[in-house]
Design an enzyme around this catalytic site. Structure first.
Site, PDB file in Angstrom:
ATOM      1  N   GLU A  48       0.858  -1.181   0.000  1.00 35.41           N
ATOM      2  CA  GLU A  48       0.000   0.000   0.000  1.00 35.41           C
ATOM      3  C   GLU A  48       0.897   1.234   0.000  1.00 35.41           C
ATOM      4  O   GLU A  48       1.426   1.625   1.036  1.00 35.41           O
ATOM      5  CB  GLU A  48      -0.922   0.004   1.223  1.00 35.41           C
ATOM      6  CG  GLU A  48      -1.897   1.165   1.231  1.00 35.41           C
ATOM      7  CD  GLU A  48      -2.623   1.319   2.558  1.00 35.41           C
ATOM      8  OE1 GLU A  48      -3.856   1.375   2.562  1.00 35.41           O
ATOM      9  OE2 GLU A  48      -1.926   1.377   3.592  1.00 35.41           O
ATOM     10  N   ASP A  49       1.064   1.801  -1.160  1.00 36.75           N
ATOM     11  CA  ASP A  49       1.974   2.946  -1.303  1.00 36.75           C
ATOM     12  C   ASP A  49       1.304   3.995  -2.163  1.00 36.75           C
ATOM     13  O   ASP A  49       1.040   3.769  -3.353  1.00 36.75           O
ATOM     14  CB  ASP A  49       3.294   2.508  -1.935  1.00 36.75           C
ATOM     15  CG  ASP A  49       4.248   3.668  -2.142  1.00 36.75           C
ATOM     16  OD1 ASP A  49       4.105   4.681  -1.433  1.00 36.75           O
ATOM     17  OD2 ASP A  49       5.121   3.567  -3.021  1.00 36.75           O
TER      18      ASP A  49
END
Length: 909
Positions: A626-627
């Site tokens: 999750e970036d």
């Protein structure tokens, strides 16, 4: 060379194998291997490991060990994670030609190799580096005791306090010296079981007990003397083991070999001593002449130079013989007694569910902390300071796994949920309630994976579980460790994968329960100064360049997979750890932003290590990144310069939908802009309309925005159905354009009308919005939307839609607000126009044939108007070029609707 004791270790002996060595041996091995004077060195001959207690050996240049055969074979597999290493390999694939970023990748790869070597030089290999949970915290030893180990380099004194010793800090403390504390800050404490009154201590120190079974081999009246005699006759060869009456016996024997029985008694009588090689040759000849003596396999010639320990003389036959020899543990096992014999002789020093903490004496005073590796933590009566709980249920209460891990699916349909708000009542729900009520719903809804958030222990419930305090413990507010095991087991029984939302990007700043100032110092687990604090969230930032911190984090990942059989992880908020500005900066898309001075190279190296470790030890594991910054190479192999994740989350999709719903009139939506965000070049992208972030603490769920929109007059139920049609096509187009994985937050499958708000001071700690209204599943609008979502999931189960290639966009028109694309044999047509239906709309297709309508959002069972007749469900192409395609279909497109067609028959012209 100075005198030094030499220890020869066969690397094929499982020194840290819990199944073959007792915990004591493993604890002692790791404790000594961490000592700076017992550096782990690789022998230059035969692949053996040598440890030398010599001050000069600590300065020896590190020699990199050869890769194991398994690793070499893995590196030769085509297409796998172990392809030939190219630190910039993925740049050519993506068409990136930035020199500065390429040089950054090369420098990062060099630093990665050095970091990995540093880990392996301390912990032998990556498996040992990620198995700290087998040694640290509390573990029942086979020799009627409990071992405790903790890392606290800033402490000067360490002891355990708890119910078992009336919380006295002087009762159970670490020994002085290296038996209780090494130079790396690891403390070791032994809690001996108490001998019952009238019982005699065990005669042999290696007497073991089986704590699970009532009886074992040693309960059958085995004679230890007979076992020792049989071991001497069967295992040891003549000359390998000798009984000694005095510590000087070996010295006297060597002296007699050198000078004879009447050798010199003073220095004046001592003649000239021959050189080492000559003495060695004479001794070797004497050994050959003595047929009863066993030829020594390893000898060292002392030439007076440093590192003589590496000058080893051996022969191949004795080497192979020694290599095939296994420890004589089988004989010791014959003496092992059962649980009944143990309880008759001893009283457990600490019982199941006993409370305890670790006590430190630091330069700033005394501290009591919850152990960092504690596996179960409970709050105390006042709710201020927590305590660890020793979890050792009796054999009849130990959870027994019933189901194996399900096979990893080609496409992931992830159901994201939070256990605490999964119930309909105004309270914190439990693991047991979730298992019995929510898991069957997830299965019937058509999802094949469940992702749980907030499971790892955290003190602040309002943080949704993201301010983690105890990384190895499940949250006690939901239940016990066995309750969570049952949840995972039942999910596997339903064919559901279980993914865990893991937070290694930051940690809670709580000092009483968490890791902050754990040993009194400011830089134990975290950076000191400003870098050790998140700029906006008040959390602590890990020190990813520290070997012991990496040991902690890698072991934490391996712990959840090993202990709880987790099938994968979503790594939360990577942008917080990848940049020193914690991701709170403007990104323009320039490659310079991914390799400048604000990028934390150590954090990137940790992610590479984590992915390599997880995929090597657990080949079927799933890792999701999750970036928000979309760091280049997230899902590329680590051998090609990537970070090694299986999937990454497309955070732009929910932001795009939210921006359109709140800021742009529906008639002015741009179809081209929407498709540009939805269709990503990566085939490893998780797409979703909304997750918990979109509806938490002040935000609104999409159902709340659409159904309660002020742009349309609030009227009859039909008005709500018309508005809900927009939610259906938003979900369908997001699902059908995803890159192999789709995520839905709990309740959104039936358009939960309320947002999520956890109890906090701003709402007087109310549970009013911290629940799900499951009773809406069978009511009107929500039932229609749930039936639609379920059929979409079922369609992917049978047709594998999202696991096919990337969408091929044929038509995207802002005026008509119509989007058309294909994916394999499937045709997807969307009409976003809120005002106008198209009765005869021509859509271009490449393949001529017959197309069967398999999903229509306008059907009455989904709350639609049902404008299409049954005669319109089968469409045949016409020979008319449209949208650059040779053939076309003439379709009726109701407003705010979508249709999915499948090519069932190909016509050849």
């Amino acid at each position: 060379m100075a005198s030094c004791p030499l220890f020869l270790v066969n690397p094929r002996w499982p020194l840290a194998d819990a199944g073959r060595y007792p915990p004591l041996a493993r604890s002692a091995h790791v404790a000594t291997s961490r000592h700076p004077r017992l550096r782990l060195r690789l022998g230059r001959q035969h692949g053996y490991l040598f440890r030398c207690d010599s001050s000069s050996s600590s300065s020896a240049p590190p020699d990199r060990p050869p890769r194991p055969r398994q690793q070499r074979q893995r590196s030769q597999r085509p297409g796998g994670r172990g392809d030939a290493v190219d630190p910039v390999g993925f740049l050519a694939k993506l068409g990136v030609s930035d020199r500065a970023f390429a040089q950054f990748l090369r420098d990062r790869h060099k630093a990665f190799k050095d970091r990995k070597w540093e880990l392996c030089s301390r912990f032998i290999d990556m498996k040992e580096a990620s198995s700290g949970f087998e040694l640290l915290s509390m573990h029942r030893h086979r020799q009627h005791r409990i071992d405790f180990m903790e890392w606290a380099p800033g402490a000067r004194y360490c002891s355990l306090v708890g119910d078992f010793n009336e919380w006295l800090p002087t009762e159970n403390c670490a020994r002085e010296g290296h038996l209780g504390h090494d130079d790396f800050g690891y403390w070791f404490i032994i809690l001996e079981d108490k001998l019952r009154e009238g019982q005699e201590p065990d005669e042999y120190f290696f007497q073991e007990y089986n704590y699970v079974d009532d009886y074992d081999k040693g309960d059958n009246g085995v004679d230890p003397e007979e076992i020792m005699h049989r071991m001497k006759e069967e295992y040891w060869e003549p000359g390998e083991i000798r009984s000694r009456k005095s510590q000087l016996e070996m010295v006297v024997k060597l002296y007699e070999q050198m000078f004879g029985p009447n050798g010199p008694q003073t220095e004046e009588e001592l003649d000239e001593i021959l050189d080492a090689q000559t003495r060695y040759n004479e001794w070797k000849a004497l050994q050959k002449a003595d047929s009863l003596s066993v030829s020594t396999s390893y000898d060292i010639i002392d030439s007076g130079q440093p590192f003589d320990i590496f000058n080893v003389v051996t022969d191949r036959a004795s080497f192979e013989k020694f290599q095939a020899k296994k420890p004589p543990l089988a004989y010791w096992v014959e003496m092992r007694k059962g649980r009944i014999a143990w309880l008759e002789k001893y009283v457990p020093t600490i019982s199941h569910k006993d409370k305890y903490r670790v006590y430190f004496n630091t330069p700033d005073g005394a501290l009591e902390r919850v152990p960092a590796w504690a596996t179960y933590v409970l709050p105390d009566a006042e709710g201020k300071q927590s305590y660890a709980v020793y979890w050792e249920p009796p054999p009849e209460e130990i959870y027994k796994w019933r189901f194996g891990r399900p096979k990893v699916k080609d496409s992931l349909r992830i159901y994201e949920c939070h256990v605490g708000i999964s119930g309909s009542e105004h309270k914190v729900s439990s693991f047991q309630e979730f298992t019995s009520k929510v898991l069957p719903h997830i299965k019937s809804s058509g999802y094949n994976a469940v992702q749980v958030i907030g499971v790892v222990e955290h003190k602040d419930y309002s943080s949704v579980g993201y301010k983690v305090t105890n990384y190895f413990a499940v949250s006690s507010r939901f239940g016990t460790p066995d309750d969570f095991k049952k949840l995972v087991d039942e999910a596997h029984g339903l064919g559901l994968l279980v993914l865990l939302d893991i937070v290694h990007s930051y940690a809670s700043a709580d000092e009483l329960v968490g890791l902050s100032h754990f040993d009194g110092s400011n830089d134990c687990y975290f950076h000191s100064g400003k870098r050790g604090h998140h700029k906006y969230w008040g959390t602590r930032m890990f020190k990813y360049d520290d070997v012991d911190v990496l040991h902690f984090l890698l072991s934490n990942l391996n712990w959840w997979v090993t202990e709880y059989r987790i099938d994968g992880f979503q790594f939360h908020s990577l942008s917080s750890m990848l940049y020193t500005h914690n991701g709170f900066s403007t990104f323009t898309g320039s490659m310079e932003e991914y390799c400048n001075q604000f990028v934390d190279k150590d954090a990137l190296i940790y992610l590479i290590l984590a992915n390599e470790m997880l995929h090597d030890l657990h080949p079927d594991i799933i890792t999701i990144a999750e970036d928000a910054t979309f760091y280049p190479g997230l899902c590329e192999p680590t051998t090609q310069g990537g970070l090694g994740f299986d999937y990454c989350i497309n955070l732009s999709v929910p932001e795009m939908w939210l921006w359109h719903l709140e800021n742009v009139p529906e008639r002015e939506w741009s179809m081209n802009k929407i498709m540009k965000v939805l269709v990503n070049s990566s085939q490893n992208m998780v797409s979703y309309v909304e997750n918990h972030n979109q509806s938490i603490s002040g935000g609104k769920s999409f159902a709340e925005i659409i159904l309660n929109s002020g742009k349309l007059s609030v009227g009859s139920v039909n008005d709500d159905l018309i508005r809900a049609s927009l939610l259906k096509i938003i979900k369908l187009i997001t699902f059908t354009t995803s890159g192999g994985a789709y995520l839905n937050f709990m309740g959104n499958e039936f358009a939960h009308p309320k947002r999520v708000e956890f109890p906090m001071s701003s709402n007087d700690y109310s549970f009013l919005l911290a629940n799900r209204q499951w009773d809406l599943l069978d009511k009107g609008l929500h039932k229609h939307l749930f039936d639609f979502d379920k059929d979409v999931m079922s369609l992917d189960e049978t047709e594998r839609i999202i696991s096919r290639g990337s969408p091929n966009i044929h038509h995207c028109d802002d005026t008509s607000m119509v989007i058309c694309f294909t994916r394999g044999p499937f045709l997807f047509v969307f009409n976003f126009n809120p005002e106008e239906s198209h009765q005869s709309y021509h859509v271009g297709v490449d393949e001529a044939g017959e197309y069967q309508l398999i999903l229509n959002t306008d059907e009455t069972k989904y709350g639609g108007c049902g404008e299409l007749k049954s005669s319109q469900y089968m469409r045949r192409t016409i020979d008319k070029r449209v949208h650059g395609c040779r053939n076309s279909l003439e379709l009726a497109l109701p407003l705010r609707s979508a249709q999915v067609y499948k090519l069932v028959r190909i016509l050849r012209i």
